[in-house]
Enzyme design. Structure first.
Site, PDB file in Angstrom:
ATOM      1  N   ASP A 103       0.769  -1.199  -0.140  1.00  0.00           N
ATOM      2  CA  ASP A 103       0.053  -0.067  -0.104  1.00  0.00           C
ATOM      3  C   ASP A 103       0.878   1.166   0.249  1.00  0.00           C
ATOM      4  O   ASP A 103       1.356   1.564   1.132  1.00  0.00           O
ATOM      5  CB  ASP A 103      -0.950   0.006   1.329  1.00  0.00           C
ATOM      6  CG  ASP A 103      -1.810   1.027   1.325  1.00  0.00           C
ATOM      7  OD1 ASP A 103      -2.167   1.494   2.407  1.00  0.00           O
ATOM      8  OD2 ASP A 103      -1.866   1.659   0.312  1.00  0.00           O
ATOM      9  N   ASP A 284      -1.789   5.581  -5.061  1.00  0.00           N
ATOM     10  CA  ASP A 284      -2.313   4.825  -3.890  1.00  0.00           C
ATOM     11  C   ASP A 284      -2.693   3.268  -4.397  1.00  0.00           C
ATOM     12  O   ASP A 284      -3.676   3.183  -4.636  1.00  0.00           O
ATOM     13  CB  ASP A 284      -3.333   5.437  -3.004  1.00  0.00           C
ATOM     14  CG  ASP A 284      -3.608   4.542  -1.820  1.00  0.00           C
ATOM     15  OD1 ASP A 284      -4.652   5.022  -0.995  1.00  0.00           O
ATOM     16  OD2 ASP A 284      -3.129   3.598  -1.490  1.00  0.00           O
TER      17      ASP A 284
HETATM   18  C1  F63 Z   1     -11.545  -3.280   1.882  1.00  0.00           C
HETATM   19  N1  F63 Z   1     -11.255  -2.731   3.244  1.00  0.00           N
HETATM   20  C2  F63 Z   1     -10.342  -3.470   3.960  1.00  0.00           C
HETATM   21  C3  F63 Z   1      -8.874  -3.248   3.292  1.00  0.00           C
HETATM   22  C4  F63 Z   1      -8.287  -3.843   2.287  1.00  0.00           C
HETATM   23  C5  F63 Z   1      -7.050  -3.078   2.194  1.00  0.00           C
HETATM   24  C6  F63 Z   1      -7.181  -1.885   2.823  1.00  0.00           C
HETATM   25  O1  F63 Z   1      -6.470  -0.797   3.058  1.00  0.00           O
HETATM   26  C7  F63 Z   1      -6.773   0.103   2.502  1.00  0.00           C
HETATM   27  C8  F63 Z   1      -7.964   0.735   2.304  1.00  0.00           C
HETATM   28  C9  F63 Z   1      -8.194   1.912   1.639  1.00  0.00           C
HETATM   29  C10 F63 Z   1      -6.873   2.787   1.246  1.00  0.00           C
HETATM   30  N2  F63 Z   1      -5.787   2.301   1.765  1.00  0.00           N
HETATM   31  C11 F63 Z   1      -5.737   1.084   2.086  1.00  0.00           C
HETATM   32  O2  F63 Z   1      -8.585  -2.004   3.675  1.00  0.00           O
END
Ligand code: F63
Length: 395
Positions: A103, A284
Protein backbone atom coordinates in the site's frame (compact mmCIF):
# COMPACT_ATOMS: atom_id res chain seq x y z
CA UNK A 1 69.31 21.62 11.81
CA UNK A 2 67.16 18.97 13.54
CA UNK A 3 65.15 16.82 11.14
CA UNK A 4 61.35 17.11 10.86
CA UNK A 5 61.04 13.71 12.56
CA UNK A 6 63.10 14.84 15.56
CA UNK A 7 61.18 18.15 15.73
CA UNK A 8 57.94 16.20 15.73
CA UNK A 9 59.25 13.94 18.53
CA UNK A 10 60.37 16.97 20.56
CA UNK A 11 56.95 18.64 20.23
CA UNK A 12 55.31 15.39 21.31
CA UNK A 13 57.62 15.12 24.36
CA UNK A 14 57.06 18.82 25.27
CA UNK A 15 53.31 18.15 25.17
CA UNK A 16 53.74 15.36 27.71
CA UNK A 17 56.27 17.17 29.92
CA UNK A 18 54.38 20.46 30.00
CA UNK A 19 51.42 18.78 31.66
CA UNK A 20 51.89 18.83 35.44
CA UNK A 21 50.98 15.66 37.38
CA UNK A 22 47.74 17.44 38.35
CA UNK A 23 46.86 18.16 34.68
CA UNK A 24 47.52 14.53 33.81
CA UNK A 25 45.22 13.38 36.65
CA UNK A 26 42.47 15.86 35.50
CA UNK A 27 42.63 14.48 31.97
CA UNK A 28 39.89 11.84 32.11
CA UNK A 29 40.46 8.96 29.75
CA UNK A 30 37.51 7.29 28.10
CA UNK A 31 36.94 4.64 25.53
CA UNK A 32 34.23 4.64 22.88
CA UNK A 33 33.40 1.05 22.21
CA UNK A 34 31.83 0.46 18.81
CA UNK A 35 28.57 -1.42 18.88
CA UNK A 36 27.68 -3.48 15.86
CA UNK A 37 24.60 -1.76 14.38
CA UNK A 38 21.94 -4.26 13.40
CA UNK A 39 23.29 -4.68 9.90
CA UNK A 40 21.11 -5.20 6.90
CA UNK A 41 22.35 -7.37 4.10
CA UNK A 42 25.15 -5.19 2.76
CA UNK A 43 25.64 -4.10 -0.81
CA UNK A 44 29.03 -2.42 -0.84
CA UNK A 45 28.79 -1.43 -4.48
CA UNK A 46 25.45 0.23 -3.73
CA UNK A 47 27.09 2.21 -0.95
CA UNK A 48 29.84 3.25 -3.37
CA UNK A 49 27.31 4.21 -6.02
CA UNK A 50 25.48 6.27 -3.39
CA UNK A 51 28.74 8.09 -2.58
CA UNK A 52 29.43 8.89 -6.23
CA UNK A 53 25.89 10.24 -6.59
CA UNK A 54 26.21 12.24 -3.35
CA UNK A 55 29.11 14.16 -4.82
CA UNK A 56 27.47 14.53 -8.21
CA UNK A 57 29.89 12.16 -9.91
CA UNK A 58 28.65 9.84 -12.65
CA UNK A 59 28.66 6.30 -11.26
CA UNK A 60 31.15 4.17 -13.24
CA UNK A 61 29.49 1.38 -15.21
CA UNK A 62 31.34 -1.39 -13.35
CA UNK A 63 30.12 -0.02 -9.99
CA UNK A 64 26.56 0.18 -11.29
CA UNK A 65 26.79 -3.37 -12.58
CA UNK A 66 28.12 -4.65 -9.25
CA UNK A 67 25.45 -2.70 -7.33
CA UNK A 68 22.71 -4.05 -9.57
CA UNK A 69 23.93 -7.56 -8.71
CA UNK A 70 23.10 -6.76 -5.09
CA UNK A 71 19.91 -7.60 -3.19
CA UNK A 72 17.44 -6.13 -5.63
CA UNK A 73 14.17 -7.90 -5.86
CA UNK A 74 10.92 -8.58 -7.59
CA UNK A 75 7.71 -9.88 -6.06
CA UNK A 76 4.38 -10.72 -7.73
CA UNK A 77 1.25 -8.63 -7.19
CA UNK A 78 -1.76 -10.89 -7.72
CA UNK A 79 -5.38 -9.61 -7.95
CA UNK A 80 -7.39 -10.86 -4.94
CA UNK A 81 -10.61 -11.21 -7.01
CA UNK A 82 -12.04 -10.89 -10.54
CA UNK A 83 -12.34 -7.11 -10.18
CA UNK A 84 -8.78 -6.27 -9.06
CA UNK A 85 -10.21 -5.03 -5.73
CA UNK A 86 -6.73 -5.34 -4.28
CA UNK A 87 -3.43 -7.04 -5.07
CA UNK A 88 -1.60 -9.47 -2.81
CA UNK A 89 2.13 -10.22 -2.64
CA UNK A 90 3.93 -13.07 -0.78
CA UNK A 91 6.18 -11.85 2.04
CA UNK A 92 8.30 -13.88 4.50
CA UNK A 93 7.49 -12.39 7.92
CA UNK A 94 9.51 -14.04 10.69
CA UNK A 95 9.64 -17.31 8.77
CA UNK A 96 5.99 -17.52 7.68
CA UNK A 97 4.87 -16.55 4.17
CA UNK A 98 1.98 -14.08 4.40
CA UNK A 99 0.03 -12.51 1.55
CA UNK A 100 0.13 -8.75 2.07
CA UNK A 101 -1.53 -5.83 0.32
CA UNK A 102 1.34 -3.48 -0.66
CA UNK A 103 0.00 0.00 0.00
CA UNK A 104 1.76 3.14 -1.25
CA UNK A 105 -0.91 5.13 0.64
CA UNK A 106 0.16 4.09 4.15
CA UNK A 107 3.36 3.33 6.09
CA UNK A 108 2.59 0.45 8.46
CA UNK A 109 3.60 -3.18 7.93
CA UNK A 110 0.95 -4.99 9.93
CA UNK A 111 -0.35 -8.54 9.78
CA UNK A 112 -2.78 -11.00 11.26
CA UNK A 113 -1.06 -12.67 14.21
CA UNK A 114 -1.17 -15.37 16.86
CA UNK A 115 -2.21 -12.63 19.30
CA UNK A 116 -5.72 -12.51 17.82
CA UNK A 117 -8.70 -14.60 18.83
CA UNK A 118 -8.41 -17.84 16.86
CA UNK A 119 -11.83 -17.29 15.25
CA UNK A 120 -10.38 -14.25 13.45
CA UNK A 121 -7.56 -16.36 11.96
CA UNK A 122 -9.71 -18.84 10.00
CA UNK A 123 -8.42 -19.03 6.42
CA UNK A 124 -5.44 -16.78 7.16
CA UNK A 125 -1.71 -17.22 7.29
CA UNK A 126 -0.52 -15.22 10.25
CA UNK A 127 2.61 -13.98 12.09
CA UNK A 128 3.71 -16.18 14.97
CA UNK A 129 4.50 -13.52 17.56
CA UNK A 130 7.77 -14.38 19.32
CA UNK A 131 7.84 -12.85 22.82
CA UNK A 132 11.63 -12.60 22.65
CA UNK A 133 11.25 -10.18 19.71
CA UNK A 134 8.56 -7.95 21.23
CA UNK A 135 9.32 -4.20 21.13
CA UNK A 136 8.68 -3.14 24.70
CA UNK A 137 5.97 -0.49 25.17
CA UNK A 138 5.17 -0.13 21.48
CA UNK A 139 1.67 -0.24 19.99
CA UNK A 140 -0.07 0.77 16.77
CA UNK A 141 -3.54 1.61 15.52
CA UNK A 142 -4.43 2.43 11.92
CA UNK A 143 -7.61 3.56 10.11
CA UNK A 144 -7.99 3.60 6.33
CA UNK A 145 -10.01 5.82 4.03
CA UNK A 146 -12.65 3.12 3.53
CA UNK A 147 -13.37 2.94 7.27
CA UNK A 148 -11.46 -0.28 7.86
CA UNK A 149 -8.67 -0.52 10.43
CA UNK A 150 -6.58 -2.62 12.80
CA UNK A 151 -4.43 -2.32 15.94
CA UNK A 152 -1.91 -4.26 18.00
CA UNK A 153 1.64 -4.51 19.32
CA UNK A 154 5.09 -4.50 17.69
CA UNK A 155 7.87 -7.07 17.10
CA UNK A 156 11.32 -6.68 15.53
CA UNK A 157 11.75 -9.53 13.09
CA UNK A 158 13.18 -10.53 9.72
CA UNK A 159 11.11 -9.66 6.66
CA UNK A 160 12.00 -10.79 3.13
CA UNK A 161 10.36 -9.38 -0.02
CA UNK A 162 11.46 -10.81 -3.37
CA UNK A 163 14.88 -11.71 -1.96
CA UNK A 164 15.42 -8.32 -0.29
CA UNK A 165 15.84 -8.70 3.48
CA UNK A 166 15.20 -6.29 6.34
CA UNK A 167 16.84 -8.03 9.27
CA UNK A 168 15.02 -6.08 11.98
CA UNK A 169 11.74 -4.80 10.53
CA UNK A 170 8.99 -3.45 12.79
CA UNK A 171 6.31 -6.13 12.37
CA UNK A 172 3.02 -4.73 13.63
CA UNK A 173 1.19 -7.77 14.96
CA UNK A 174 -2.59 -7.35 15.08
CA UNK A 175 -4.51 -8.00 18.27
CA UNK A 176 -7.72 -6.67 16.65
CA UNK A 177 -8.88 -6.03 13.07
CA UNK A 178 -12.07 -4.41 11.72
CA UNK A 179 -15.00 -6.35 10.30
CA UNK A 180 -13.92 -5.65 6.70
CA UNK A 181 -10.55 -7.31 7.34
CA UNK A 182 -12.18 -10.18 9.23
CA UNK A 183 -14.42 -10.80 6.22
CA UNK A 184 -11.50 -10.64 3.76
CA UNK A 185 -9.84 -14.05 4.24
CA UNK A 186 -7.29 -13.41 1.50
CA UNK A 187 -5.51 -10.41 2.98
CA UNK A 188 -3.09 -11.31 5.78
CA UNK A 189 -2.12 -7.66 6.31
CA UNK A 190 -0.62 -4.62 4.63
CA UNK A 191 2.92 -3.54 3.74
CA UNK A 192 3.09 0.25 3.71
CA UNK A 193 5.23 1.96 1.07
CA UNK A 194 4.40 5.61 1.83
CA UNK A 195 6.81 7.75 3.89
CA UNK A 196 7.69 6.57 7.40
CA UNK A 197 6.54 9.95 8.78
CA UNK A 198 2.95 8.64 8.79
CA UNK A 199 3.70 5.31 10.47
CA UNK A 200 1.30 4.84 13.42
CA UNK A 201 3.59 3.04 15.92
CA UNK A 202 3.76 4.79 19.31
CA UNK A 203 5.66 6.10 21.23
CA UNK A 204 8.21 6.08 18.35
CA UNK A 205 7.23 5.76 14.67
CA UNK A 206 8.70 2.75 12.90
CA UNK A 207 10.40 2.67 9.51
CA UNK A 208 8.78 1.12 6.46
CA UNK A 209 10.30 -1.93 4.82
CA UNK A 210 11.52 0.23 1.92
CA UNK A 211 13.10 2.79 4.27
CA UNK A 212 14.94 -0.06 6.02
CA UNK A 213 16.36 -1.63 2.85
CA UNK A 214 16.77 1.28 0.40
CA UNK A 215 20.42 2.04 1.29
CA UNK A 216 21.36 -1.51 0.33
CA UNK A 217 19.62 -1.41 -3.02
CA UNK A 218 21.44 -0.49 -6.23
CA UNK A 219 19.18 2.58 -6.37
CA UNK A 220 16.66 3.94 -3.81
CA UNK A 221 13.67 3.11 -6.00
CA UNK A 222 10.73 0.76 -6.23
CA UNK A 223 8.61 0.34 -9.34
CA UNK A 224 4.95 -0.74 -9.42
CA UNK A 225 3.45 -2.68 -12.32
CA UNK A 226 -0.16 -3.53 -11.43
CA UNK A 227 -2.16 -5.17 -14.21
CA UNK A 228 -5.77 -5.43 -15.40
CA UNK A 229 -7.14 -8.82 -14.31
CA UNK A 230 -3.60 -10.27 -14.25
CA UNK A 231 -0.58 -10.59 -11.97
CA UNK A 232 1.91 -7.72 -12.00
CA UNK A 233 5.01 -6.95 -9.95
CA UNK A 234 6.75 -4.75 -7.41
CA UNK A 235 10.45 -4.27 -8.25
CA UNK A 236 12.89 -3.01 -5.61
CA UNK A 237 16.19 -1.29 -6.44
CA UNK A 238 16.05 -1.18 -10.22
CA UNK A 239 14.01 -0.18 -13.26
CA UNK A 240 12.92 -2.78 -15.82
CA UNK A 241 12.63 -1.38 -19.34
CA UNK A 242 10.77 -4.50 -20.49
CA UNK A 243 7.79 -3.43 -18.37
CA UNK A 244 6.93 -0.16 -20.10
CA UNK A 245 6.84 1.57 -23.48
CA UNK A 246 7.98 5.08 -24.33
CA UNK A 247 9.55 7.35 -21.73
CA UNK A 248 9.11 7.61 -17.98
CA UNK A 249 7.85 11.12 -17.14
CA UNK A 250 8.85 12.25 -13.67
CA UNK A 251 7.18 14.88 -11.51
CA UNK A 252 8.02 16.27 -8.08
CA UNK A 253 6.54 14.77 -4.92
CA UNK A 254 5.26 16.73 -1.92
CA UNK A 255 6.13 14.63 1.14
CA UNK A 256 4.67 16.86 3.89
CA UNK A 257 1.56 14.65 4.26
CA UNK A 258 3.65 11.46 4.07
CA UNK A 259 2.17 10.41 0.72
CA UNK A 260 3.51 10.08 -2.82
CA UNK A 261 1.66 13.33 -3.55
CA UNK A 262 1.88 15.23 -6.83
CA UNK A 263 -0.16 17.54 -9.08
CA UNK A 264 -1.94 16.58 -12.28
CA UNK A 265 -2.39 19.63 -14.56
CA UNK A 266 -5.29 18.59 -16.76
CA UNK A 267 -7.61 15.95 -18.14
CA UNK A 268 -9.45 14.84 -21.26
CA UNK A 269 -12.44 12.55 -21.87
CA UNK A 270 -12.18 10.18 -24.81
CA UNK A 271 -10.77 11.96 -27.87
CA UNK A 272 -11.84 15.35 -26.52
CA UNK A 273 -9.64 18.36 -25.90
CA UNK A 274 -7.60 18.73 -22.75
CA UNK A 275 -9.07 20.83 -19.93
CA UNK A 276 -6.49 22.59 -17.77
CA UNK A 277 -6.92 21.91 -14.05
CA UNK A 278 -4.77 21.66 -10.93
CA UNK A 279 -5.49 18.29 -9.36
CA UNK A 280 -3.69 17.54 -6.07
CA UNK A 281 -3.39 13.75 -5.99
CA UNK A 282 -1.68 10.82 -4.30
CA UNK A 283 -0.59 7.57 -5.92
CA UNK A 284 -2.14 4.81 -3.81
CA UNK A 285 -1.89 1.09 -4.62
CA UNK A 286 -4.02 0.35 -1.53
CA UNK A 287 -7.07 2.14 -2.95
CA UNK A 288 -9.08 0.29 -5.58
CA UNK A 289 -10.64 3.15 -7.53
CA UNK A 290 -9.71 6.55 -9.04
CA UNK A 291 -11.15 9.43 -6.99
CA UNK A 292 -11.23 12.87 -8.66
CA UNK A 293 -12.88 16.31 -8.19
CA UNK A 294 -16.63 16.13 -8.82
CA UNK A 295 -16.48 18.54 -11.79
CA UNK A 296 -13.95 16.28 -13.53
CA UNK A 297 -16.00 13.16 -12.75
CA UNK A 298 -19.17 14.83 -14.03
CA UNK A 299 -17.40 15.73 -17.28
CA UNK A 300 -16.37 12.10 -17.73
CA UNK A 301 -19.78 10.55 -17.12
CA UNK A 302 -21.44 13.17 -19.34
CA UNK A 303 -19.93 11.08 -22.14
CA UNK A 304 -21.25 7.77 -20.79
CA UNK A 305 -24.73 6.77 -21.98
CA UNK A 306 -27.19 6.25 -19.08
CA UNK A 307 -24.60 6.99 -16.40
CA UNK A 308 -26.01 8.33 -13.14
CA UNK A 309 -24.68 9.33 -9.74
CA UNK A 310 -26.76 6.88 -7.70
CA UNK A 311 -27.74 7.41 -4.07
CA UNK A 312 -28.83 3.79 -4.04
CA UNK A 313 -25.40 2.47 -4.97
CA UNK A 314 -23.37 5.32 -3.49
CA UNK A 315 -21.65 6.55 -6.60
CA UNK A 316 -21.58 6.74 -10.40
CA UNK A 317 -23.07 3.68 -12.12
CA UNK A 318 -23.92 2.71 -15.71
CA UNK A 319 -25.13 -0.33 -17.69
CA UNK A 320 -22.43 -3.04 -17.63
CA UNK A 321 -22.74 -3.31 -21.44
CA UNK A 322 -21.59 0.27 -21.92
CA UNK A 323 -18.47 0.93 -24.01
CA UNK A 324 -16.62 3.45 -21.87
CA UNK A 325 -14.47 6.32 -23.21
CA UNK A 326 -10.78 6.47 -22.28
CA UNK A 327 -9.77 9.03 -19.68
CA UNK A 328 -6.54 11.05 -19.88
CA UNK A 329 -4.74 12.77 -16.99
CA UNK A 330 -1.80 15.11 -17.63
CA UNK A 331 1.17 14.54 -15.29
CA UNK A 332 4.54 16.21 -15.71
CA UNK A 333 3.42 17.42 -19.12
CA UNK A 334 2.70 13.90 -20.37
CA UNK A 335 -0.71 12.43 -21.20
CA UNK A 336 -1.43 9.34 -19.10
CA UNK A 337 -4.34 7.46 -20.66
CA UNK A 338 -6.61 5.16 -18.66
CA UNK A 339 -8.31 2.69 -21.05
CA UNK A 340 -12.13 2.87 -20.90
CA UNK A 341 -12.22 -0.88 -20.22
CA UNK A 342 -10.42 -0.30 -16.90
CA UNK A 343 -13.12 2.16 -15.78
CA UNK A 344 -15.77 -0.53 -15.42
CA UNK A 345 -15.01 -1.71 -11.89
CA UNK A 346 -17.67 -4.36 -11.14
CA UNK A 347 -21.40 -5.10 -11.05
CA UNK A 348 -23.04 -3.28 -8.12
CA UNK A 349 -24.19 -6.69 -6.87
CA UNK A 350 -23.39 -10.18 -8.09
CA UNK A 351 -25.34 -10.82 -11.30
CA UNK A 352 -26.51 -7.22 -11.70
CA UNK A 353 -26.37 -5.54 -15.15
CA UNK A 354 -25.63 -2.24 -13.45
CA UNK A 355 -21.92 -1.60 -12.99
CA UNK A 356 -20.04 0.63 -10.58
CA UNK A 357 -17.67 3.17 -12.07
CA UNK A 358 -13.93 3.03 -11.52
CA UNK A 359 -13.91 6.85 -11.48
CA UNK A 360 -15.70 8.38 -8.48
CA UNK A 361 -15.95 11.72 -6.62
CA UNK A 362 -13.21 12.67 -4.16
CA UNK A 363 -15.76 14.72 -2.18
CA UNK A 364 -14.89 14.57 1.53
CA UNK A 365 -11.41 13.08 0.99
CA UNK A 366 -9.56 16.39 0.59
CA UNK A 367 -7.42 15.33 -2.37
CA UNK A 368 -7.61 13.00 -5.36
CA UNK A 369 -6.53 9.37 -5.14
CA UNK A 370 -4.92 7.67 -8.15
CA UNK A 371 -5.73 4.13 -7.07
CA UNK A 372 -5.56 0.81 -8.91
CA UNK A 373 -7.99 1.82 -11.70
CA UNK A 374 -5.41 4.41 -12.77
CA UNK A 375 -2.28 2.47 -11.85
CA UNK A 376 -3.06 -0.83 -13.59
CA UNK A 377 -2.09 0.54 -17.04
CA UNK A 378 1.07 2.26 -15.80
CA UNK A 379 4.65 1.56 -14.80
CA UNK A 380 5.15 3.78 -11.75
CA UNK A 381 8.61 4.58 -10.38
CA UNK A 382 8.84 5.75 -6.76
CA UNK A 383 12.28 7.31 -6.24
CA UNK A 384 13.17 8.08 -2.65
CA UNK A 385 16.28 10.15 -3.42
CA UNK A 386 17.18 13.34 -1.54
CA UNK A 387 14.39 15.00 -3.55
CA UNK A 388 11.77 12.27 -3.92
CA UNK A 389 9.99 12.04 -7.25
CA UNK A 390 7.49 9.82 -8.98
CA UNK A 391 7.61 8.67 -12.59
CA UNK A 392 4.91 7.35 -14.92
CA UNK A 393 5.15 5.35 -18.13
CA UNK A 394 2.59 3.42 -20.17
CA UNK A 395 2.73 -0.35 -19.83
C1 F63 B 1 -11.59 -3.16 1.76
N1 F63 B 1 -11.40 -2.77 3.15
C2 F63 B 1 -10.37 -3.56 3.84
C3 F63 B 1 -9.07 -3.14 3.28
C4 F63 B 1 -8.27 -3.85 2.42
C5 F63 B 1 -7.15 -3.04 2.19
C6 F63 B 1 -7.34 -1.91 2.93
O1 F63 B 1 -6.50 -0.89 3.08
C7 F63 B 1 -6.78 0.30 2.48
C8 F63 B 1 -8.05 0.74 2.25
C9 F63 B 1 -8.23 2.00 1.66
C10 F63 B 1 -7.11 2.73 1.33
N2 F63 B 1 -5.86 2.26 1.54
C11 F63 B 1 -5.69 1.06 2.13
O2 F63 B 1 -8.51 -1.95 3.58
Amino acid sequence: MPSLASLTAIIALLGLVAASPVDIQKRKTFTVSQVERKQFIKNGAAQTAKTFRKFGVKVPAHILAAAAAGPNGTVAAVPSDAYDSLYLSPVDVGGTTLHLDFDTGSADLWCFSSLQASAQLTGHDYYKADASKKVSGASWKISYGDGSGASGTVYADKVVVGGVTATSQAVEAATSVSTQFQQDRDTDGLLGLAFSSINTVKPTAAKTFFDNVKANLASPVFAVTLKYHAAGTYDFGFLDSTKYTGDITYTSVKTTNGFWEFTSTGYAVGSGSTTTASIDAIADTGTTLLYLPSAVVKAYYAKVTSAQNSNTYGGWVFPCSTTLPDFTLVIGGSKQVVPGKHINYAPVQTGSTTCYGGIQDNTGIGFSIFGDIFLKSKYVVHEMSSTPRIGFAQQ
